[in-house]
Design a protein around this motif. Sequence first.
Motif, PDB file in Angstrom:
ATOM      1  N   MET A 300     -24.629   7.906  27.652  1.00  0.00           N
ATOM      2  CA  MET A 300     -23.494   8.231  28.517  1.00  0.00           C
ATOM      3  C   MET A 300     -22.301   7.370  28.114  1.00  0.00           C
ATOM      4  SD  MET A 300     -21.980   9.842  31.012  1.00  0.00           S
ATOM      5  CE  MET A 300     -23.298  10.928  31.493  1.00  0.00           C
ATOM      6  N   GLU A 301     -21.106   7.887  28.436  1.00  0.00           N
ATOM      7  CA  GLU A 301     -19.871   7.247  27.971  1.00  0.00           C
ATOM      8  C   GLU A 301     -19.411   6.097  28.865  1.00  0.00           C
ATOM      9  OE1 GLU A 301     -19.986  10.643  28.857  1.00  0.00           O
ATOM     10  OE2 GLU A 301     -18.243  11.154  30.088  1.00  0.00           O
ATOM     11  N   HIS A 302     -20.308   5.293  29.395  1.00  0.00           N
ATOM     12  CA  HIS A 302     -19.884   4.202  30.269  1.00  0.00           C
ATOM     13  C   HIS A 302     -18.848   3.323  29.561  1.00  0.00           C
ATOM     14  CE1 HIS A 302     -23.991   5.234  31.941  1.00  0.00           C
ATOM     15  NE2 HIS A 302     -23.145   5.485  32.934  1.00  0.00           N
ATOM     16  N   ILE A 335     -21.382   8.678  18.108  1.00  0.00           N
ATOM     17  CA  ILE A 335     -20.069   9.287  17.850  1.00  0.00           C
ATOM     18  C   ILE A 335     -19.524   9.963  19.103  1.00  0.00           C
ATOM     19  CG2 ILE A 335     -18.816  10.972  16.419  1.00  0.00           C
ATOM     20  CD1 ILE A 335     -20.066   8.356  15.002  1.00  0.00           C
ATOM     21  N   HIS A 336     -20.341  10.809  19.746  1.00  0.00           N
ATOM     22  CA  HIS A 336     -19.838  11.562  20.899  1.00  0.00           C
ATOM     23  C   HIS A 336     -19.512  10.639  22.074  1.00  0.00           C
ATOM     24  CE1 HIS A 336     -19.469  15.051  23.643  1.00  0.00           C
ATOM     25  NE2 HIS A 336     -19.942  14.191  24.525  1.00  0.00           N
ATOM     26  N   GLU A 337     -20.449   9.810  22.464  1.00  0.00           N
ATOM     27  CA  GLU A 337     -20.203   8.987  23.670  1.00  0.00           C
ATOM     28  C   GLU A 337     -19.069   7.990  23.432  1.00  0.00           C
ATOM     29  OE1 GLU A 337     -21.462  10.249  26.180  1.00  0.00           O
ATOM     30  OE2 GLU A 337     -23.175  11.314  25.338  1.00  0.00           O
ATOM     31  N   ALA A 338     -18.968   7.471  22.215  1.00  0.00           N
ATOM     32  CA  ALA A 338     -17.864   6.548  21.937  1.00  0.00           C
ATOM     33  C   ALA A 338     -16.528   7.293  21.864  1.00  0.00           C
ATOM     34  CB  ALA A 338     -18.123   5.775  20.657  1.00  0.00           C
ATOM     35  N   GLY A 339     -16.566   8.548  21.436  1.00  0.00           N
ATOM     36  CA  GLY A 339     -15.343   9.365  21.439  1.00  0.00           C
ATOM     37  C   GLY A 339     -14.742   9.444  22.837  1.00  0.00           C
ATOM     38  N   HIS A 340     -15.609   9.375  23.834  1.00  0.00           N
ATOM     39  CA  HIS A 340     -15.153   9.411  25.228  1.00  0.00           C
ATOM     40  C   HIS A 340     -14.343   8.181  25.630  1.00  0.00           C
ATOM     41  CE1 HIS A 340     -16.862  13.055  26.820  1.00  0.00           C
ATOM     42  NE2 HIS A 340     -18.103  12.741  26.507  1.00  0.00           N
ATOM     43  N   GLU A 341     -14.388   7.121  24.850  1.00  0.00           N
ATOM     44  CA  GLU A 341     -13.553   5.973  25.210  1.00  0.00           C
ATOM     45  C   GLU A 341     -12.080   6.384  25.226  1.00  0.00           C
ATOM     46  OE1 GLU A 341     -14.754   3.379  26.510  1.00  0.00           O
ATOM     47  OE2 GLU A 341     -16.254   2.343  25.300  1.00  0.00           O
ATOM     48  N   HIS A 358     -12.276  15.769  28.984  1.00  0.00           N
ATOM     49  CA  HIS A 358     -13.247  14.810  28.451  1.00  0.00           C
ATOM     50  C   HIS A 358     -14.090  15.457  27.345  1.00  0.00           C
ATOM     51  CE1 HIS A 358     -13.459  12.290  32.454  1.00  0.00           C
ATOM     52  NE2 HIS A 358     -12.228  12.607  32.129  1.00  0.00           N
ATOM     53  N   GLU A 359     -14.704  16.585  27.687  1.00  0.00           N
ATOM     54  CA  GLU A 359     -15.742  17.122  26.797  1.00  0.00           C
ATOM     55  C   GLU A 359     -15.189  17.945  25.638  1.00  0.00           C
ATOM     56  OE1 GLU A 359     -18.401  15.788  26.899  1.00  0.00           O
ATOM     57  OE2 GLU A 359     -18.699  15.090  28.947  1.00  0.00           O
ATOM     58  N   GLY A 360     -14.098  18.665  25.864  1.00  0.00           N
ATOM     59  CA  GLY A 360     -13.519  19.471  24.786  1.00  0.00           C
ATOM     60  C   GLY A 360     -13.006  18.576  23.671  1.00  0.00           C
ATOM     61  N   MET A 410     -17.006  24.079  27.947  1.00  0.00           N
ATOM     62  CA  MET A 410     -15.960  23.064  27.777  1.00  0.00           C
ATOM     63  C   MET A 410     -16.206  22.231  26.507  1.00  0.00           C
ATOM     64  SD  MET A 410     -16.912  20.198  30.635  1.00  0.00           S
ATOM     65  CE  MET A 410     -17.432  21.249  31.977  1.00  0.00           C
ATOM     66  N   TYR A 411     -17.462  22.132  26.066  1.00  0.00           N
ATOM     67  CA  TYR A 411     -17.758  21.358  24.852  1.00  0.00           C
ATOM     68  C   TYR A 411     -17.320  22.126  23.602  1.00  0.00           C
ATOM     69  CZ  TYR A 411     -20.790  18.265  27.616  1.00  0.00           C
ATOM     70  OH  TYR A 411     -21.266  17.365  28.528  1.00  0.00           O
ATOM     71  N   TYR A 412     -18.058  23.176  23.259  1.00  0.00           N
ATOM     72  CA  TYR A 412     -17.868  23.760  21.930  1.00  0.00           C
ATOM     73  C   TYR A 412     -16.795  24.823  21.885  1.00  0.00           C
ATOM     74  CZ  TYR A 412     -21.206  20.420  20.780  1.00  0.00           C
ATOM     75  OH  TYR A 412     -21.788  19.189  20.621  1.00  0.00           O
TER      76      TYR A 412
HETATM   77 ZN    ZN Z   1     -19.585  14.121  26.525  1.00  0.00          ZN
END
Ligand code: ZN
Length: 544
Positions: A300-302, A335-341, A358-360, A410-412
């Motif tokens: 998770m992107e905490h 990669i994905h969760e850190a992208g959320h930073e 967030h997700e797109g 919303m993701y892909y």
């Molecule tokens: Zn995500």
Amino acid sequence: MKKIVLILGFICFLTNSYAQLLQDKSNFTRQDTLRGSVTAEREWWDLTYYHLDIEVKPDEKFISGKNTIQYEVLKPNQVMQIDLQSPMEITKVLQDGQELEVNHQGNAHFITLTKDQNIGGVNSIEVHYKGQPKEAKRAPWDGGFSWKKDQNGKHFIATSCQGLGASVWWPNKDHMYDEVDSMLISITNPKGLTNVSNGRLKALMDNGNNTITSHWFVNNPINNYGVNVNIGDYVNFSEVYKGEKGNLDLDYWVLKDNLEKAKEHFKDAPKMMKAFEHWFGPYPFYEDSFKLVEVPYLGMEHQSSVTYGNQYKKGYLGNDLSQTGWGLKFDFIIIHEAGHEWFANNITYKDAADMWIHEGFTAYSENLFLDYYYGKEASADYVIGTRANIQNDKPIIGTYNVNNEGSSDMYYKGANMLHTLRQLVEDDKKWREILRGLNSEFYHKTVTTKEIEDYISKKTDKDLSAFFNQYLRDVRIPTLEFKIEDGKLKFRYINIVNDFDMPIEVSINGKKEWLFPDAEWKTKTIGTSDFKVDRDYYIEVNKL
Ligand SMILES: [Zn+2]
């Protein structure tokens, strides 16, 4: 005739939307409204600071303690809404040592303040609480506490609460529009285990009763669901990354037995930082460091303590979400969760309906990571490959004011919309400036879709309203219909919203050209049957 078809189409669309609206309305409860809207009892005060101070008792799966909530008064009001979900219970609320009356309405609690709340004044309340929080069964998809054991039989505990909300385990203003400016997290747990939360470890106290308390300070605004507790038999290693804003501490906390594996595998972290600082600008939380923390669930992107449970495999638990091979070039969770930073923690949605922000963008960041290391074709292969995961079941944007998320598209679909937009911008330098510009314009802010749309429209100097309406607010994928007769190309769009007229790149006889379709048939003399549409545009193509 054409007009009738158009009008019928429009009525159909209206009817569908109206039916959807009726259905949505009937599905939501007063609790959803209390949770998901900026109520009068929330609006009058602005969060400045939380001090969450709790004890975690793993053997009893029990937590207790208090949250001190500091706020600035914006408008006169004497009633404050605080959220905490059952079965957790508020035991008392204090202001200046005085116990206050609380009116409980399900998961929303209305506190009557006795002291005058003067505009501009900064006050605080203490909310004491306790209970056995909801246990997460399939974290991070449901949320709550994961009470697990590691392979040596030691406690391995973590929280996750996106969507469900942080009020599943601690009392707060559980709406995304308002964030504290800073936060102190004090966690007491059994000696022999280590807690890792967000921000930096400021102090570690031995309480002399077989418990220790760690104090973690977050020196930046943080959204509620980003706050986390991770308790385990951790060891730590770290490195200094030389980034755009200077030295950035990268800290890694993993289970003792996984240290050697992690030292090798987490080499993706500095690689990630380099690619994302290039595309999105400086990491948004230098003061708080960047951490990867191993947990007993996927991840998770905490904020500043991204949690990791991808089993030290490349891809998504060893799988390539794009089915192209490129998805196995990186650890999906790092990669994905850190992208959320950048997109979630730096730029945060105000309302869960806008979760695509967030997700797109973050799903899109996966292909920008590939772009940085493997080039544009590889990244295009990847993002186009992920189209197979798109459902087109319902719109990407959810229902506002009831804590409702839109479609998982919303993701892909979000990522492919942004990939399409990159083509329309036709200038990668400018596109990168827009991505970096979003992160500086909305630095540490909460935003709406409208603000993101307006920013991109302004920077590209294009009216993108129909484009965003099509991809975010409708389920239909624009379809280019065409036929070629006697060297003449006839083409038009179907399945589009009003005014949708996105230009696309095509190849005619091997030569690149722009085509400008809209809802009306158009004819172009091409003198060949060699006609192809550029795959980078997320549309469907139908040869008649
Ligand atoms: Zn995500």
